[in-house]
Design an enzyme around this catalytic site. Structure first.
Site, mmCIF file in Angstrom:
data_model
loop_
_atom_site.group_PDB
_atom_site.id
_atom_site.type_symbol
_atom_site.label_atom_id
_atom_site.label_comp_id
_atom_site.label_asym_id
_atom_site.label_seq_id
_atom_site.Cartn_x
_atom_site.Cartn_y
_atom_site.Cartn_z
ATOM 1 C CE1 TYR A 1 5.122 -5.040 -10.608
ATOM 2 C CE2 TYR A 1 4.449 -5.404 -8.199
ATOM 3 C CZ TYR A 1 4.022 -5.007 -9.652
ATOM 4 O OH TYR A 1 2.704 -4.922 -9.726
ATOM 5 N N GLY B 1 -1.053 0.586 -4.815
ATOM 6 C CA GLY B 1 -2.246 -0.037 -4.583
ATOM 7 C C GLY B 1 -3.239 0.502 -5.431
ATOM 8 C CG ASN C 1 3.104 -0.127 2.767
ATOM 9 O OD1 ASN C 1 4.229 0.301 2.632
ATOM 10 N ND2 ASN C 1 2.699 -1.131 2.681
ATOM 11 N N GLY C 2 1.877 -2.550 5.167
ATOM 12 C CA GLY C 2 2.648 -3.661 5.511
ATOM 13 C C GLY C 2 1.733 -4.980 6.053
ATOM 14 C CB CYS D 1 -0.851 0.047 1.197
ATOM 15 S SG CYS D 1 -2.110 -1.353 1.423
ATOM 16 C CB THR E 1 8.276 -2.880 -13.421
ATOM 17 O OG1 THR E 1 7.235 -2.165 -13.022
ATOM 18 C CG2 THR E 1 9.544 -2.831 -12.322
ATOM 19 C CG ASP F 1 8.776 -8.916 -16.572
ATOM 20 O OD1 ASP F 1 8.847 -7.758 -16.096
ATOM 21 O OD2 ASP F 1 7.416 -9.589 -16.501
ATOM 22 C CG ASP F 2 9.768 -6.514 -12.759
ATOM 23 O OD1 ASP F 2 9.129 -5.978 -13.704
ATOM 24 O OD2 ASP F 2 9.193 -7.194 -11.786
HETATM 25 O O1 LIG Z 1 4.709 -13.703 -12.943
HETATM 26 P P1 LIG Z 1 3.528 -12.891 -12.606
HETATM 27 O O2 LIG Z 1 2.631 -13.269 -11.756
HETATM 28 O O3 LIG Z 1 2.718 -12.560 -14.023
HETATM 29 O O4 LIG Z 1 4.150 -11.288 -12.160
HETATM 30 C C1 LIG Z 1 5.487 -10.645 -12.433
HETATM 31 C C2 LIG Z 1 4.886 -9.562 -13.621
HETATM 32 O O5 LIG Z 1 4.015 -8.762 -12.812
HETATM 33 C C3 LIG Z 1 4.563 -7.445 -12.679
HETATM 34 O O6 LIG Z 1 4.076 -6.400 -13.797
HETATM 35 P P2 LIG Z 1 2.839 -5.537 -13.575
HETATM 36 O O7 LIG Z 1 1.808 -5.619 -14.680
HETATM 37 O O8 LIG Z 1 1.974 -5.701 -12.321
HETATM 38 O O9 LIG Z 1 3.492 -4.039 -13.535
HETATM 39 P P3 LIG Z 1 4.357 -3.114 -14.351
HETATM 40 O O10 LIG Z 1 3.452 -2.549 -15.625
HETATM 41 O O11 LIG Z 1 4.834 -2.400 -13.351
HETATM 42 O O12 LIG Z 1 5.757 -4.108 -15.089
HETATM 43 C C4 LIG Z 1 6.089 -7.483 -12.819
HETATM 44 O O13 LIG Z 1 6.431 -6.404 -13.443
HETATM 45 C C5 LIG Z 1 6.071 -8.650 -13.847
HETATM 46 O O14 LIG Z 1 5.745 -8.332 -15.134
HETATM 47 N N1 LIG Z 2 -0.034 -3.867 0.996
HETATM 48 C C1 LIG Z 2 -0.428 -3.393 2.361
HETATM 49 O O1 LIG Z 2 0.389 -2.687 2.852
HETATM 50 C C2 LIG Z 2 -1.699 -3.740 3.059
HETATM 51 C C3 LIG Z 2 -1.956 -3.251 4.241
HETATM 52 C C4 LIG Z 2 -3.026 -4.191 5.061
HETATM 53 N N2 LIG Z 2 -2.557 -5.432 5.491
HETATM 54 C C5 LIG Z 2 -4.303 -4.342 4.147
HETATM 55 O O2 LIG Z 2 -4.211 -5.373 3.904
HETATM 56 O O3 LIG Z 2 -4.969 -3.280 4.027
HETATM 57 MG MG LIG Z 3 5.559 -5.974 -15.227
#
Ligand SMILES: O=P(O)(O)OC[C@H]1O[C@H](OP(=O)(O)OP(=O)(O)O)[C@H](O)[C@@H]1O
Ligand SMILES: NC(=O)CC[C@H](N)C(=O)O
Ligand SMILES: [Mg+2]
Length: 503
Positions: A257, A28, A101-102, A2, A303, A365-366
């Site tokens: 990420y 988020g 957040n957490g 978050c 990313t 990919d990242d």
């Molecule tokens: O293996 P998976 O479960 O698919 O997750 C990994 C992928 O999800 C994220 O991208 P995302 O589309 O969330 O965001 P981005 O546009 O910032 O890359 C991350 O950058 C990878 O591309």
């Molecule tokens: N990703 C988060 O930081 C989530 C905060 C909190 N645990 C919720 O679920 O709302």
């Molecule tokens: Mg991605």
């Protein structure tokens, strides 16, 4: 992950909070909320949706006052119900609001002890409501009509002594001010900013420095692990270390990420760390996969773009943006539910055939988490005419669940769980798969700030820095939050909302 933001100003803070939240939207996408204090009244607007959908002009007008906090939510506990959107509120003592957040790792025990010792009722299944009540209980224990900075810090000390897990928090106490604190491991980020005005200093606390820059404040410093910062309504700032043994273990996945590249977290430029990740991965490919006949390097937006560009530089192979990203589709990994995530990959990314036709491509990919993106993207590359499709991940194999605020509750849903690299490669149907080594990922971040010694890296090596996680805990988490279990609970969108500033 978050995003949280809190501001103590000497003019209305609603617009700056809104702007801050839009700059944290990538953390988020599920729900958003703002609470402000206007005199003796808390004003609230929170709901499911993106920031731009949750706050309309009529809501913004009602969010009056010079002090406020905001939250964008990516649920990692409880349900996706709008009642679990944040900030949360509790009326005693004084009237307190909190954004978190957490993720807490002893939430069940805390909930039980809140009932047994303080007869406190928790109305949702959110761990953040529990954290708020623990803080409220400890503030009440001071038994004062008005709290000083010392009282605030003593209460946070007692919060740290009971609560386990990850928490970066902004809270507001009516008649007092803003209280921000970070867990003793500093797992989730939190930074402080300042702005001078003719009427005096204004302060901001936010998850990422980008929200500080973007709202016209200047970054001052990161909040230390275990530290609390208290800013009174009239703009006086106090800070104190409130943990007995603080150690700094920032979550390394923030750099891979979560965070925006233009943010600095704990003295590390996220952008620079991603360039380093690209360099190290490029060097590994050069060293160990020199025989791969790669014609072109293509990132998986968004990313991974900076990472892929650096790999291209190291290898001396052209970089091409072979996938176009639909800018109106958000991040897929932080969407709730696998069905939605699967569908969104093709809606989000589309191939430019000319960059694939009759070529051997290296897709970058990242990270590979569930494998949703990589599997579909490789299929798309082949449909676009690629001869061979190699795949490189800037993060190592993700094999263990996360318990600190990343929604990876179930090992079985991770494509890397219990599988060797060639098995993962076969599943995503790649012609070759290369992962970054964990030591290189750590070095990529650490090179930017050598005072950081140990990171939170549990998803890669199963070492949980809070020391309280065992297989029994992970089994219970899996049973409660795997995709099937969640599908059931998210159908139950019971509105146990207690207070909202209308629609
Ligand atoms: O293996 P998976 O479960 O698919 O997750 C990994 C992928 O999800 C994220 O991208 P995302 O589309 O969330 O965001 P981005 O546009 O910032 O890359 C991350 O950058 C990878 O591309
Ligand atoms: N990703 C988060 O930081 C989530 C905060 C909190 N645990 C919720 O679920 O709302
Ligand atoms: Mg991605």
């Amino acid at each position: 992950m978050c995003g949280v933001v809190g501001i103590v100003g000497n003019q209305p803070v609603n617009q700056a909070l809104y702007d801050g939240l839009t700059m944290l939207q990538h953390r988020g996408q599920d729900a958003a909320g703002i609470m402000t204090i206007d005199g003796q009244t808390l004003r609230l607007r929170k709901s499911n949706g993106l920031v731009r959908d949750v706050f309309h002009t009529r809501h913004m007008r009602r969010l009056s006052g010079n002090i406020g906090i905001g939250h964008v939510r990516y649920p990692t506990a409880g349900s996706s119900s709008s009642a679990e959107a944040q900030p949360f509120y509790v009326n005693s003592p004084f009237g307190i609001a909190m954004a978190h957040n957490g993720n807490l790792t002893n939430a069940d025990e805390l909930q039980q002890s809140l009932f047994n010792q303080a007869r406190r009722h928790i109305n949702t299944s959110s761990d953040s409501e529990i954290l708020l009540n623990i803080l409220a209980h400890e503030l009440l224990q001071t038994n004062q009509l008005s709290l000083s900075a010392e009282h605030m810090f003593a209460a946070v000390e007692r919060v740290h002594a009971q609560v386990r897990g990850a928490y970066a928090v902004v809270a507001m106490i009516i008649g007092h001010g803003l209280l921000a604190f970070r867990d003793p491991h500093g797992i989730r980020p939190l930074a402080l900013g300042k702005r001078e005005t003719p009427q005096g200093s204004e302060y901001i606390v936010a998850s990422e420095s980008v929200a500080i820059d973007g709202t016209g404040f200047s970054y001052v410093r990161d909040v230390e692990p275990g530290e609390a910062i208290y800013i009174t309504e009239d703009g006086q700032l106090f800070s104190q270390q409130c943990a007995a043994n603080p150690v700094h273990n920032p979550c390394i996945f923030e750099y891979v990420y979560f965070a925006r590249p233009d943010s600095f977290l704990d003295g590390v430029s996220v952008y620079a760390s991603r360039i380093n990740m690209g360099r190290k991965l490029g060097e590994k490919i050069q060293r160990e996969y020199a025989d791969l006949d790669i014609d072109v390097i293509i990132p998986i937006p968004e990313t991974a773009c900076d990472i892929a560009l650096e790999i291209s530089r190291v290898l001396g192979i052209p970089y091409r943006q072979g996938f176009v990203k639909n800018r109106y589709i958000g991040r897929t990994f932080i969407m709730p539910g696998q069905t939605q995530r699967r569908k969104s990959v093709r809606r989000k990314l589309n191939a430019i055939s000319a960059e694939f036709k009759d070529k051997n491509v290296l897709l970058v990919d990242d990270s590979i988490v569930r494998g949703t993106t990589s599997e579909q993207i490789i299929e798309m590359a082949r449909e676009a005419g690629a001869k061979k499709v190699y795949f490189a991940s800037a993060a190592p194999e993700i094999r263990f669940p996360n318990v600190y605020g990343i929604d990876m509750p179930s090992a079985n849903e991770l494509i890397g769980y219990g599988r060797e690299v060639d098995e993962i490669s076969a599943l995503i149907k790649a012609d070759g798969l290369i992962y970054q080594d964990l030591s290189d990922l750590i070095a990529a971040v650490r090179d930017e700030n050598t005072s950081l010694v140990k990171f939170e890296t549990s998803v890669f090596n199963g070492e949980y820095v809070t020391g309280d996680i065992n297989q029994d805990y992970l089994d219970r988490l899996d049973a409660a939050r795997n995709d099937n279990a969640r599908h059931g609970s998210d159908q139950d969108e019971t509105n146990h909302e207690l207070h909202n500033e209308g629609d």
